[in-house]
Design a protein around this motif. Structure first.
Motif, PDB file in Angstrom:
ATOM      1  N   ARG A  38     -32.272 -29.495  34.933  1.00  0.00           N
ATOM      2  CA  ARG A  38     -31.721 -29.067  36.238  1.00  0.00           C
ATOM      3  C   ARG A  38     -31.358 -30.274  37.106  1.00  0.00           C
ATOM      4  NH1 ARG A  38     -32.140 -23.430  36.643  1.00  0.00           N
ATOM      5  NH2 ARG A  38     -33.847 -22.564  35.429  1.00  0.00           N
ATOM      6  N   LYS A  39     -32.131 -31.343  37.030  1.00  0.00           N
ATOM      7  CA  LYS A  39     -31.800 -32.563  37.770  1.00  0.00           C
ATOM      8  C   LYS A  39     -30.524 -33.182  37.216  1.00  0.00           C
ATOM      9  CE  LYS A  39     -33.515 -37.162  38.972  1.00  0.00           C
ATOM     10  NZ  LYS A  39     -32.200 -37.752  38.722  1.00  0.00           N
ATOM     11  N   ASP A  40     -30.403 -33.226  35.890  1.00  0.00           N
ATOM     12  CA  ASP A  40     -29.184 -33.753  35.268  1.00  0.00           C
ATOM     13  C   ASP A  40     -27.963 -32.920  35.659  1.00  0.00           C
ATOM     14  OD1 ASP A  40     -30.750 -35.673  34.057  1.00  0.00           O
ATOM     15  OD2 ASP A  40     -30.742 -34.712  32.076  1.00  0.00           O
ATOM     16  N   LEU A  41     -28.148 -31.604  35.698  1.00  0.00           N
ATOM     17  CA  LEU A  41     -27.058 -30.716  36.089  1.00  0.00           C
ATOM     18  C   LEU A  41     -26.636 -30.999  37.526  1.00  0.00           C
ATOM     19  CD1 LEU A  41     -25.192 -28.293  35.603  1.00  0.00           C
ATOM     20  CD2 LEU A  41     -27.094 -26.810  36.278  1.00  0.00           C
ATOM     21  N   GLN A  42     -27.597 -31.144  38.417  1.00  0.00           N
ATOM     22  CA  GLN A  42     -27.280 -31.414  39.820  1.00  0.00           C
ATOM     23  C   GLN A  42     -26.589 -32.765  39.964  1.00  0.00           C
ATOM     24  OE1 GLN A  42     -27.673 -29.124  42.357  1.00  0.00           O
ATOM     25  NE2 GLN A  42     -26.349 -30.584  43.393  1.00  0.00           N
ATOM     26  N   ASP A  43     -27.043 -33.771  39.222  1.00  0.00           N
ATOM     27  CA  ASP A  43     -26.410 -35.096  39.271  1.00  0.00           C
ATOM     28  C   ASP A  43     -24.960 -35.021  38.808  1.00  0.00           C
ATOM     29  OD1 ASP A  43     -28.801 -36.145  40.171  1.00  0.00           O
ATOM     30  OD2 ASP A  43     -29.368 -37.037  38.233  1.00  0.00           O
ATOM     31  N   ALA A  44     -24.695 -34.283  37.740  1.00  0.00           N
ATOM     32  CA  ALA A  44     -23.323 -34.153  37.226  1.00  0.00           C
ATOM     33  C   ALA A  44     -22.437 -33.436  38.243  1.00  0.00           C
ATOM     34  CB  ALA A  44     -23.326 -33.415  35.894  1.00  0.00           C
ATOM     35  N   LEU A  45     -22.956 -32.380  38.852  1.00  0.00           N
ATOM     36  CA  LEU A  45     -22.177 -31.643  39.847  1.00  0.00           C
ATOM     37  C   LEU A  45     -21.926 -32.486  41.094  1.00  0.00           C
ATOM     38  CD1 LEU A  45     -23.795 -28.097  39.504  1.00  0.00           C
ATOM     39  CD2 LEU A  45     -21.577 -28.876  38.617  1.00  0.00           C
ATOM     40  N   ASP A  46     -22.920 -33.268  41.513  1.00  0.00           N
ATOM     41  CA  ASP A  46     -22.741 -34.152  42.673  1.00  0.00           C
ATOM     42  C   ASP A  46     -21.695 -35.225  42.393  1.00  0.00           C
ATOM     43  OD1 ASP A  46     -24.632 -32.704  44.071  1.00  0.00           O
ATOM     44  OD2 ASP A  46     -26.255 -34.165  43.771  1.00  0.00           O
ATOM     45  N   ALA A  47     -21.728 -35.793  41.188  1.00  0.00           N
ATOM     46  CA  ALA A  47     -20.745 -36.816  40.825  1.00  0.00           C
ATOM     47  C   ALA A  47     -19.343 -36.215  40.805  1.00  0.00           C
ATOM     48  CB  ALA A  47     -21.090 -37.423  39.469  1.00  0.00           C
ATOM     49  N   ARG A  48     -19.230 -35.007  40.267  1.00  0.00           N
ATOM     50  CA  ARG A  48     -17.921 -34.342  40.235  1.00  0.00           C
ATOM     51  C   ARG A  48     -17.422 -34.061  41.648  1.00  0.00           C
ATOM     52  NH1 ARG A  48     -17.663 -28.335  38.439  1.00  0.00           N
ATOM     53  NH2 ARG A  48     -18.566 -28.273  40.508  1.00  0.00           N
ATOM     54  N   ASP A  49     -18.312 -33.609  42.525  1.00  0.00           N
ATOM     55  CA  ASP A  49     -17.919 -33.331  43.912  1.00  0.00           C
ATOM     56  C   ASP A  49     -17.478 -34.598  44.636  1.00  0.00           C
ATOM     57  OD1 ASP A  49     -18.460 -30.675  43.468  1.00  0.00           O
ATOM     58  OD2 ASP A  49     -20.405 -30.691  44.499  1.00  0.00           O
ATOM     59  N   ALA A  50     -18.137 -35.723  44.347  1.00  0.00           N
ATOM     60  CA  ALA A  50     -17.734 -36.995  44.958  1.00  0.00           C
ATOM     61  C   ALA A  50     -16.324 -37.378  44.505  1.00  0.00           C
ATOM     62  CB  ALA A  50     -18.728 -38.096  44.596  1.00  0.00           C
ATOM     63  N   ILE A  51     -16.016 -37.111  43.250  1.00  0.00           N
ATOM     64  CA  ILE A  51     -14.670 -37.404  42.747  1.00  0.00           C
ATOM     65  C   ILE A  51     -13.650 -36.489  43.427  1.00  0.00           C
ATOM     66  CG2 ILE A  51     -13.182 -37.298  40.712  1.00  0.00           C
ATOM     67  CD1 ILE A  51     -15.643 -38.263  39.100  1.00  0.00           C
ATOM     68  N   TYR A  52     -14.000 -35.215  43.593  1.00  0.00           N
ATOM     69  CA  TYR A  52     -13.093 -34.305  44.300  1.00  0.00           C
ATOM     70  C   TYR A  52     -12.857 -34.774  45.734  1.00  0.00           C
ATOM     71  CZ  TYR A  52     -13.173 -30.845  40.521  1.00  0.00           C
ATOM     72  OH  TYR A  52     -13.026 -30.191  39.328  1.00  0.00           O
ATOM     73  N   ASP A  53     -13.873 -35.340  46.368  1.00  0.00           N
ATOM     74  CA  ASP A  53     -13.700 -35.888  47.718  1.00  0.00           C
ATOM     75  C   ASP A  53     -12.711 -37.051  47.698  1.00  0.00           C
ATOM     76  OD1 ASP A  53     -15.479 -34.062  48.784  1.00  0.00           O
ATOM     77  OD2 ASP A  53     -17.181 -35.442  48.808  1.00  0.00           O
ATOM     78  N   GLN A  54     -12.802 -37.902  46.672  1.00  0.00           N
ATOM     79  CA  GLN A  54     -11.849 -39.014  46.550  1.00  0.00           C
ATOM     80  C   GLN A  54     -10.428 -38.492  46.356  1.00  0.00           C
ATOM     81  OE1 GLN A  54     -13.120 -41.494  43.314  1.00  0.00           O
ATOM     82  NE2 GLN A  54     -14.786 -42.418  44.470  1.00  0.00           N
TER      83      GLN A  54
END
Length: 151
Positions: free
Chosen positions: A21-37
């Motif tokens: 679940r931590k790995d999943l959250q990290d992957a989703l957070d990284a993806r969201d940061a890219i969407y922000d860029q």
């Protein structure tokens, strides 16, 4: 349920909750940061179009210094802008060069975001597999032993 089965289930639960679940959250957070860029680059492209369409040679704007602290800034010459090209580097580009660069950067970031989306899907699948395995272990342990009644 005997203690060894309970311990195994507890280890699986710990693996899911603390690992997957931590790995999943990290992957989703990284993806969201890219969407922000990506969003920032699209906003920049829109701003450049406004500058070009209105023939602005100078302009006033607000700049975020961080933590939503804005200051007014005067841009005396809009012929060149500085664009973040990655790895902490900014390049001085003309407006047309920036408009050529932005779709390429957006496509690169979109591919990167897709990789994180795929990674998140894999992690979700792993979570599902582990949860199904836990349910199967508990189901097997609860069912009474079958007796062979063939006579």
């Amino acid at each position: 349920m005997d203690d060894s089965i309970q311990q195994k289930i507890a280890r699986y639960e710990s693996f899911v909750n603390e690992g997957l679940r931590k790995d999943l959250q990290d992957a989703l957070d990284a993806r969201d940061a890219i969407y922000d860029q990506i969003s920032e680059y699209l906003k920049l492209a829109k701003d450049i179009e406004v500058i070009k369409d209105n023939g602005l040679k100078e302009m006033k704007t607000q700049v975020d210094l961080g933590s939503n602290f804005y200051v007014q800034a005067k841009i005396p010459d809009t012929e060149y802008i500085y664009v973040n090209v990655g790895f902490g580097f900014h390049a001085q580009l003309t407006l047309d060069e920036a408009l050529t660069f932005i779709p390429k950067k957006e496509a690169y970031l979109q591919k990167k975001a897709e990789k994180y989306t795929e990674k998140a899907a894999q992690i979700r699948a792993h979570i599902k597999i582990v949860l199904e395995a836990m349910a199967e272990i508990m189901k097997l342990n609860i069912e009474p032993p079958r007796r062979n009644l063939d006579l």
